[in-house]
Each structure stands twice: as C-alpha cells, then as structure tokens.
Design a protein around this motif. Sequence first.
Motif: not given
Length: 341
Positions: A262-270, A285-297, A308-313
């Motif tokens: 999951l690649v998430v762009d936040l409003e700012r660096e966190l 920077g404000p972009r974070q990459w999260l790995a999660f099990p392929a079977g999870e939703s 919980e987080y200021p999500l942009v994209d």
Amino acid sequence: MGELGELGELGTVMQDDAFIELDGVEKVFDVRKKTGFLKRERRQVRAVDSISFTVARGEMVGYIGPNGAGKSTTIKMLTGILTPSGGRLRVAGIDPSRERKRLAHRIGVVFGQRTTLWWDLPLIDSYKLMHRMYRIPDGRYRENLDRLVELLDLAALLDVPVRQLSLGQRMRGDIAAALLHDPEVLYLDEPTIGLDVISKAKVREFLREVNAERGTTVLLTTHDLQDIEQLCSRVMVIDHGRMMYDGPLAGLHEVGESERTLVVDLERELPPIDAAPARVVKVEGPRQWLAFPAGESAAVLVARIAAEYPLVDLSVREPDIEAVIAKMYVEQTEGAERAVS
Ligand SMILES: Nc1ncnc2c1ncn2[C@@H]1O[C@H](COP(=O)(O)OP(=O)(O)OP(=O)(O)O)[C@@H](O)[C@H]1O
C-alpha cells in the motif's frame, strides 16, 4: 462421435470440453556424453515427469517454469514432434504423435525464438504456401487473411521478405501464419520475447481478441509474467518436469505467501504509520510504503489509516509474480533438501 468413443475407452468420465488432456505423461531423453578419449557416459534426463492436466475448449492457460523445466518438451509432445515415453496424451481426441498430420490442421504453433515463415520470401508468399499446404478453402483463406492483416497491422509488410522484418513485425507475421487455417488450439512459446513494450501490448491485445471471438484454446509458455498476468486466469507451474501448481493466478500469491504493498501519500512528513499487520518498508518524505499479507483486505487497512492519518492519496500494488514463483522454487528446494538430510 469417433473421437468421443476413443476417449471413452479410458473408462473415465471425460468432460466434453476437455480439449487437451495429459495423464501421467513422461518424456525421458537418453543422453550420451563424451567423458574422455573413447569413453562415453549414458545418462537419462527425465524432462517431463508424470504430468497430468486438462485444458477445456476456449481456455487460455499459462504454462510457466524456470529454464529446463520441461515446457518446450511438453509443447513438442502436444504437437506430435516428440513421442511421450509414458502416459496418455490427447488433443481434440487425437494422439498427437500417431496422427501428427491430422492434428496439424487443428492446431497452430508459434515459437518466439524461431520462425515458421520462409525467410527469403515476401510475407504474403508464406501465407499463399500455407493456403495450399493446409488446403484452406479459398473463401475462408481470403476472409482470415483480411481479418488477420487488419488486426495485426500487416498490410504494409506483406511484400517485404521475412528476413527484412523487425522482430516484432516478424512475430506478428508468425502469429497470423499460425491462425490462417482456423486452428482450434494455439500453442505459444515465448510469443513476446524480445519485443518492445508497444509490440507486446499489440500481440497481447490480439490474443485476447482471438480467444474471445473465436473461442481458440490457448496454451501460453513465457518467461514474461506480464503476459500471464494480462492474458491468463489459470496458470500451471512446472519445475524439473513436475507440476508444482495448477490454479488461478491469484492462488499463486497465496502459495507463495506474498505481500501486497500500500503506497500512501500523507499531507506531510510523519513518523512511520502504525497499522499492524502492515509494516512500513520505505519512507520518502510524505510518502510511505506499507507491506501487508496478500490475503488481507486492503479496504480495511485503508479505512484504519484514513481514520488516524491525514491521507491525500493512495494506491495498492499487487505482488510481483516473479518474486512469488522464485519463493515457491526456493521453498520446494529447501523442502527436498530437508527430506534428504
Ligand atoms: N532432445 C533432447 N535431448 C536431451 N535432453 C533434452 C532434449 N530436449 C530437452 N532436453 C532436456 O530436457 C529438460 C527440459 O527441457 P525443455 O526444453 O523442455 O525445458 P524448458 O522448460 O522449455 O526450458 P526453457 O525455458 O529454457 O526453454 C532439460 O534438462 C533439457 O536439457
């Protein structure tokens, strides 16, 4: 009925639409190797080791595995070029090695690494020769040729000698040649090898159309996993001549216990996002990459992060099949090594 009668001999209940059928098929090669002056060693290579599968009429199936896995040997047995050392094999009810000529009228073959076209002749002359070789009725030939020339964009190439064609142009020429006689099944061995991105896309789009429009059964061998991802819902994986996986492409990810990203762009660096079982694998920077099990939703995970987080994209990346398969091979090899020790 003749063909069904022949299949019925097995005593097994066969599906009418089982178009390709392999039951415990084996191919053993005798290899002689020179080991010294006047000295030769005889060795047996079990290229295909008790493979069983069926492919239904109209299916498009990927047949993949590492180098030397036994893919080409299987395809050669399916065309009748090679005779199996054991087991039972039928294509459209025909035993390929016994009735190779009869089967030739019903199958089309494309070997990406070599051409079936006449090298020194203009493309159109190869097609005219095939018209006669396969005794294609004139009307049908004309109709098929016009359609294939249009779909594969060959009009400007028909008078060009094959040796002057680029790899992508030649491949399109070869695919048209394989389909002129309306085969019910098409074996494709690396059909996009060496092609640029645009040519690959054209070939894939065309194959999808042929499969959808004519119901042509397709068995596709490739090292390009995007071919499989874009064309086949079912995939068979072989290694050392043995079937390792036969099922939907999605299931391959589960077998390989792969992860999505999951690649998430936040409003700012966190600081790294806290959302177990997902884990942050990269931050820029404000972009974070999260790995999660392929079977999870992914939806549940996204909802939690959004709360919980200021999500942009955001975007979700599917696992890389190549990595999944590589992992499968490693797990198999480690398992075999554990069994031996
Ligand atoms: N004519 C032959 N004589 C002896 N051994 C052979 C012959 N053809 C293939 N083999 C061996 O059989 C095994 C399977 O080969 P095959 O060409 O079917 O693999 P493949 O999966 O198509 O590989 P690649 O992806 O490299 O084309 C290999 O070990 C190969 O060396």
